[in-house]
Design a protein around this motif. Sequence first.
Motif, PDB file in Angstrom:
ATOM      1  N   GLU A 148      51.465  37.680  36.582  1.00  0.00           N
ATOM      2  CA  GLU A 148      50.019  37.530  36.741  1.00  0.00           C
ATOM      3  C   GLU A 148      49.673  37.367  38.228  1.00  0.00           C
ATOM      4  O   GLU A 148      50.329  36.610  38.935  1.00  0.00           O
ATOM      5  N   VAL A 149      48.638  38.075  38.654  1.00  0.00           N
ATOM      6  CA  VAL A 149      48.156  37.980  40.035  1.00  0.00           C
ATOM      7  C   VAL A 149      46.637  37.847  39.993  1.00  0.00           C
ATOM      8  O   VAL A 149      45.945  38.633  39.344  1.00  0.00           O
ATOM      9  N   GLY A 150      46.127  36.828  40.681  1.00  0.00           N
ATOM     10  CA  GLY A 150      44.681  36.641  40.791  1.00  0.00           C
ATOM     11  C   GLY A 150      44.237  36.788  42.237  1.00  0.00           C
ATOM     12  O   GLY A 150      44.713  36.062  43.103  1.00  0.00           O
ATOM     13  N   VAL A 151      43.357  37.743  42.493  1.00  0.00           N
ATOM     14  CA  VAL A 151      42.802  37.948  43.849  1.00  0.00           C
ATOM     15  C   VAL A 151      41.287  38.096  43.765  1.00  0.00           C
ATOM     16  O   VAL A 151      40.663  38.700  44.636  1.00  0.00           O
ATOM     17  N   PHE A 152      40.697  37.551  42.728  1.00  0.00           N
ATOM     18  CA  PHE A 152      39.260  37.652  42.505  1.00  0.00           C
ATOM     19  C   PHE A 152      38.471  36.895  43.571  1.00  0.00           C
ATOM     20  O   PHE A 152      38.985  35.996  44.221  1.00  0.00           O
ATOM     21  N   ASP A 153      37.216  37.284  43.755  1.00  0.00           N
ATOM     22  CA  ASP A 153      36.311  36.614  44.693  1.00  0.00           C
ATOM     23  C   ASP A 153      36.907  36.499  46.092  1.00  0.00           C
ATOM     24  O   ASP A 153      36.968  35.416  46.674  1.00  0.00           O
ATOM     25  N   ASN A 161      49.380  49.711  46.338  1.00  0.00           N
ATOM     26  CA  ASN A 161      50.156  50.233  45.214  1.00  0.00           C
ATOM     27  C   ASN A 161      51.370  49.371  44.921  1.00  0.00           C
ATOM     28  O   ASN A 161      51.808  49.263  43.779  1.00  0.00           O
ATOM     29  N   SER A 162      51.914  48.744  45.970  1.00  0.00           N
ATOM     30  CA  SER A 162      53.097  47.904  45.778  1.00  0.00           C
ATOM     31  C   SER A 162      52.799  46.716  44.870  1.00  0.00           C
ATOM     32  O   SER A 162      53.690  46.191  44.211  1.00  0.00           O
ATOM     33  N   ILE A 163      51.505  46.305  44.810  1.00  0.00           N
ATOM     34  CA  ILE A 163      51.101  45.215  43.927  1.00  0.00           C
ATOM     35  C   ILE A 163      50.721  45.763  42.556  1.00  0.00           C
ATOM     36  O   ILE A 163      51.173  45.273  41.521  1.00  0.00           O
ATOM     37  N   ALA A 164      49.907  46.788  42.541  1.00  0.00           N
ATOM     38  CA  ALA A 164      49.418  47.340  41.279  1.00  0.00           C
ATOM     39  C   ALA A 164      50.542  47.894  40.416  1.00  0.00           C
ATOM     40  O   ALA A 164      50.404  47.954  39.193  1.00  0.00           O
ATOM     41  N   LYS A 170      51.430  41.951  34.071  1.00  0.00           N
ATOM     42  CA  LYS A 170      50.667  41.999  32.827  1.00  0.00           C
ATOM     43  C   LYS A 170      49.179  41.777  33.065  1.00  0.00           C
ATOM     44  O   LYS A 170      48.354  42.249  32.300  1.00  0.00           O
ATOM     45  N   LYS A 171      48.840  41.044  34.112  1.00  0.00           N
ATOM     46  CA  LYS A 171      47.430  40.757  34.367  1.00  0.00           C
ATOM     47  C   LYS A 171      47.158  40.782  35.863  1.00  0.00           C
ATOM     48  O   LYS A 171      47.825  40.101  36.631  1.00  0.00           O
ATOM     49  N   LEU A 172      46.182  41.582  36.243  1.00  0.00           N
ATOM     50  CA  LEU A 172      45.732  41.639  37.632  1.00  0.00           C
ATOM     51  C   LEU A 172      44.230  41.430  37.632  1.00  0.00           C
ATOM     52  O   LEU A 172      43.478  42.277  37.165  1.00  0.00           O
ATOM     53  N   ASN A 173      43.786  40.278  38.125  1.00  0.00           N
ATOM     54  CA  ASN A 173      42.355  39.960  38.155  1.00  0.00           C
ATOM     55  C   ASN A 173      41.846  40.128  39.585  1.00  0.00           C
ATOM     56  O   ASN A 173      42.178  39.340  40.461  1.00  0.00           O
ATOM     57  N   ALA A 174      41.052  41.166  39.785  1.00  0.00           N
ATOM     58  CA  ALA A 174      40.501  41.448  41.114  1.00  0.00           C
ATOM     59  C   ALA A 174      38.982  41.537  41.061  1.00  0.00           C
ATOM     60  O   ALA A 174      38.363  42.265  41.834  1.00  0.00           O
ATOM     61  N   ARG A 194      39.887  50.122  37.914  1.00  0.00           N
ATOM     62  CA  ARG A 194      40.187  49.889  36.514  1.00  0.00           C
ATOM     63  C   ARG A 194      41.289  48.836  36.343  1.00  0.00           C
ATOM     64  O   ARG A 194      41.545  48.361  35.250  1.00  0.00           O
ATOM     65  N   LEU A 195      41.929  48.448  37.461  1.00  0.00           N
ATOM     66  CA  LEU A 195      42.941  47.400  37.405  1.00  0.00           C
ATOM     67  C   LEU A 195      42.349  46.023  37.648  1.00  0.00           C
ATOM     68  O   LEU A 195      43.087  45.049  37.758  1.00  0.00           O
ATOM     69  N   GLU A 196      41.018  45.933  37.751  1.00  0.00           N
ATOM     70  CA  GLU A 196      40.412  44.616  37.953  1.00  0.00           C
ATOM     71  C   GLU A 196      40.815  43.668  36.843  1.00  0.00           C
ATOM     72  O   GLU A 196      41.068  42.500  37.055  1.00  0.00           O
ATOM     73  N   ASN A 197      40.877  44.172  35.616  1.00  0.00           N
ATOM     74  CA  ASN A 197      41.364  43.379  34.500  1.00  0.00           C
ATOM     75  C   ASN A 197      42.370  44.224  33.751  1.00  0.00           C
ATOM     76  O   ASN A 197      42.005  45.237  33.166  1.00  0.00           O
TER      77      ASN A 197
END
Length: 265
Positions: A148-153, A161-164, A170-174, A194-197
Motif C-alpha cells: 500500500e502506498v498513500g501519496v494523496f493531497d 512507473n517504478s512505483i505504479a 494492491k492499493k495506490l491512493n493518489a 486511473r491508478l489514483e485508487n
Amino acid sequence: MAKGRKGPKGKKITLKIAKNCIKITFDGRRRLDLSKMGITTFPKCILKLNDVDELDLSRNMIKKIPESISKFQNLRWLDLHSNLIDKLPDSIGQLETLHYLNLCNNKLTSNSLPLELRDLKNLRTLNLGLNHIDNIPTTLGALKELHEVGVFDNLLTSIPNSIAKLPKLKKLNAKRNPFPKEEDDTAFIDSIKRLENLYLVEEKDLCAPCLRKCQDARDKLNKIKSMAPAQARKPNFANLINPNSTAKDSQDEWRFLQTLLDSPS
C-alpha cells in the motif's frame, strides 16, 4: 507572544511515563504509544526502550526526528502522522525490520525524503499523504514488498512507473493531486490517473455492500464498452486476389448483364 518568549515546550516525557505507555497488542507485540501527548521534541529517554516492536508518536507537534531513531532495531511499525516533521534522518533507512511507516500530515517535501528510504526492503505500507511532495523519488521502486502506498493531497503531477508497477502493490491512493487535465494529456490520464485508487482484492474479502458496488461499477463499464462503435472493418473482396484477371472477368460479366437489362424486350 511576548518578546523573547519561545513557543510551547510541550509535555516532558520521562522514562517512567514512557514505560507506563507501553501496551501489548492483540498479536503480542510491545507498542510504545505516545500519541496525543503534546510532545514538541523527540523524547530522548525512549531510546532506552529501543527493544519495542511498535512506536506511535502520532498527533503531536514534533518537528525533527533524530538520527538515533536507528537504535530501534526491532521496530516493525512506526507511526509519525500529524506532526510538524519537515525532514527525515538518513538513518531511517537502517530500520530494516520496518513493515509500516506512516508519515501522513506533516511538512515533508521531495527534498526532505532521504534516499535511504530505499533501504527499507521489508516495508509493506508507506503513507506520505497530506504533505508538500511534488515528486516521488524513483528509488522507492526498490521497495518490492510494498502493498500500500498513500501519496494523496500532495503536489504531484506524475507517478513514476517504478512505483505504479511495484510487483506486490494492491492499493495506490493518489487522490487530490494536480495531475494534468484530460484534455491536456489523455495518455497521462489513461496510464496514471486511473491508478489514483487501485484495489486488487478477492470477492471473499469484500463486505456485501462493497462487493455489490464493485459489481455495479463493472457492469456499467461493460455497458459503456458494448455501446462503443465497433471499429470499421476493411472490406473483403475475395474476388480481387488477381486484380488484372479475376476482376476483369467480373467486370465483363456485369457489362453483359447490364446490356441484357437495357435492351428492349
